[in-house]
Motif scaffolding. Sequence first.
Motif, PDB file in Angstrom:
ATOM      1  N   LEU A   1       0.634  -0.938   0.249  1.00  0.00           N
ATOM      2  CA  LEU A   1       0.115  -0.084  -0.025  1.00  0.00           C
ATOM      3  C   LEU A   1       0.547   1.229   0.052  1.00  0.00           C
ATOM      4  O   LEU A   1       1.910   1.194   0.281  1.00  0.00           O
ATOM      5  CB  LEU A   1      -0.793   0.137   1.485  1.00  0.00           C
ATOM      6  N   GLN A   2       0.785   2.434  -0.331  1.00  0.00           N
ATOM      7  CA  GLN A   2       0.720   3.399  -0.416  1.00  0.00           C
ATOM      8  C   GLN A   2       0.945   4.758  -0.066  1.00  0.00           C
ATOM      9  O   GLN A   2      -0.533   4.843   0.304  1.00  0.00           O
ATOM     10  CB  GLN A   2       0.844   3.505  -1.982  1.00  0.00           C
ATOM     11  N   ILE A   3       1.744   5.473   0.496  1.00  0.00           N
ATOM     12  CA  ILE A   3       1.020   6.773   1.486  1.00  0.00           C
ATOM     13  C   ILE A   3       1.254   7.698   0.689  1.00  0.00           C
ATOM     14  O   ILE A   3       1.455   7.791  -0.108  1.00  0.00           O
ATOM     15  CB  ILE A   3       1.996   6.050   2.802  1.00  0.00           C
ATOM     16  N   ARG A   4       0.065   8.260   1.042  1.00  0.00           N
ATOM     17  CA  ARG A   4      -0.099   9.728   0.485  1.00  0.00           C
ATOM     18  C   ARG A   4      -0.171  10.361   1.298  1.00  0.00           C
ATOM     19  O   ARG A   4      -0.668  10.498   2.647  1.00  0.00           O
ATOM     20  CB  ARG A   4      -1.518   9.625  -0.325  1.00  0.00           C
ATOM     21  N   GLU A   5      -0.815  11.968   0.946  1.00  0.00           N
ATOM     22  CA  GLU A   5      -0.021  13.612   1.666  1.00  0.00           C
ATOM     23  C   GLU A   5      -1.228  13.991   1.217  1.00  0.00           C
ATOM     24  O   GLU A   5      -0.484  14.191   0.405  1.00  0.00           O
ATOM     25  CB  GLU A   5       1.060  13.459   1.850  1.00  0.00           C
ATOM     26  N   ASP A   6      -2.255  14.923   1.001  1.00  0.00           N
ATOM     27  CA  ASP A   6      -2.653  16.447   1.027  1.00  0.00           C
ATOM     28  C   ASP A   6      -3.373  16.760   1.803  1.00  0.00           C
ATOM     29  O   ASP A   6      -2.824  16.533   3.218  1.00  0.00           O
ATOM     30  CB  ASP A   6      -3.517  15.819   0.067  1.00  0.00           C
ATOM     31  N   ILE A   7      -3.626  18.008   1.082  1.00  0.00           N
ATOM     32  CA  ILE A   7      -3.614  19.055   2.156  1.00  0.00           C
ATOM     33  C   ILE A   7      -4.970  18.815   3.368  1.00  0.00           C
ATOM     34  O   ILE A   7      -5.306  19.020   4.347  1.00  0.00           O
ATOM     35  CB  ILE A   7      -4.576  20.079   1.877  1.00  0.00           C
ATOM     36  N   LYS A   8      -6.073  18.647   2.273  1.00  0.00           N
ATOM     37  CA  LYS A   8      -7.715  17.932   2.753  1.00  0.00           C
ATOM     38  C   LYS A   8      -7.221  17.090   4.304  1.00  0.00           C
ATOM     39  O   LYS A   8      -7.610  17.045   5.190  1.00  0.00           O
ATOM     40  CB  LYS A   8      -8.310  17.735   2.386  1.00  0.00           C
ATOM     41  N   SER A   9      -6.636  15.823   3.652  1.00  0.00           N
ATOM     42  CA  SER A   9      -6.600  14.446   4.557  1.00  0.00           C
ATOM     43  C   SER A   9      -5.352  14.127   5.945  1.00  0.00           C
ATOM     44  O   SER A   9      -5.573  13.474   6.448  1.00  0.00           O
ATOM     45  CB  SER A   9      -6.647  12.876   3.849  1.00  0.00           C
ATOM     46  N   GLY A  10      -4.107  14.696   5.281  1.00  0.00           N
ATOM     47  CA  GLY A  10      -2.788  14.758   5.465  1.00  0.00           C
ATOM     48  C   GLY A  10      -2.456  13.579   5.503  1.00  0.00           C
ATOM     49  O   GLY A  10      -2.365  13.537   3.864  1.00  0.00           O
TER      50      GLY A  10
END
Length: 377
Positions: free
Chosen positions: A187-196
Amino acid sequence: PPRPPSSNPLKRKFALEGSENAVAAGATSDSGVKVVVRMRPPKQDEEDGEMTVQKVSCDSVLINGQTFTFDAVADTAATQLDIFELVGAPLVENCLAGFNSSIFAYGQTGSGKTYTMWGPAHALSEDILSNEQLGLTPRILERLFSRINEEEMKHAERQLKYQCRCSFLEIYNEQITDLLDPNQKNLQIREDIKSGVYVDNLTEESVSTMKDVRHLLLKGLSNRRTGATSINAESSRSHSVFTCIIESRCKSMADGLSSFKTSRINLVDLAGSERQKLTGAAGERLKEAGNINRSLSQLGNLINILAEVSQTGKQRHIPYRDSKLTFLLQESLGGNAKLAMVCAISPAQSCKSETFSTLRFAQRAKAIKNKAVVNEE
Ligand code: ADP
């Protein structure tokens, strides 16, 4: 599964005591890293030797003529309940106040990390409310549920309601596997402004009873990878991360508008911290070890940098993304977090040099000063 609404990214910024960030982020209270050292009881074949470490007061140990002081030292007589009262119960209160809160278990293989974090599997499969061997995680969830009940009753007129969801993953060889659905690998780690920061496609299960928790823990733990080494056939060579996301909604009496709070509890059982030459690893095992050490050594690096920044007040780049573990847990290691470390040590003479390096690690962790902020929208 739906991801939790994140906190304001500004608030998630790394914030240090006295720094402008901390003020901008609305920091509410001081918080260093709480470090507790736990020495497991000797095994039968370890009993004759002299103890490698001596507890010299409630918060200090002596090893190699050197004294180390922490928040607390739990000796071989400490029970699972004692450890819960030291680090678990305060974590529940922090979390209900809206802080992201984590506990890491660090130490060499066989020092008692798994015992501390979950307890033996048979304790989980028996009557969960009465087994004294239960580890921190089930005790924390049990306390969380009872405190949620109390809070909901206390604030019934404001319609306070909590919801909890849990996930359980493993980082092994720098790959993330969903322990609640082991078909979900890499699985991949993601980061975005909304969800951290989040893990894409990770299973999250709602929990509201201890039966739910027991079921989920047993499922997750049975899906963990274990690899035999010459030190300990049962050793876990992976990092396991159990996360509980707590959301609450509440109406304001003044204007009737709903407010929303979210916080996370991360409970992390790290892979053994021992140097690899001890285990006689070769081939695939050695490659694995390199990756396991990458996550662990990155954790060590971060702890060093955070401690240095705390001491000097100088800002520095924090290389969270250099390993899966530190990327995933960056919000637990940085500003918006309350962090506790249980550093597990063995009393055996043969473990002395590893015990010493665990205590040195623990000492560096103790030097970190974060400021935690509440996630509120
Ligand atoms: P680790 O996760 O650090 O490799 P474990 O938690 O598996 O170590 O502990 C190694 C062994 O020691 C296990 O058999 C465990 O049940 C036992 N053990 C560890 N800590 C304690 C303790 N405080 N009391 C009793 N037994 C313990």
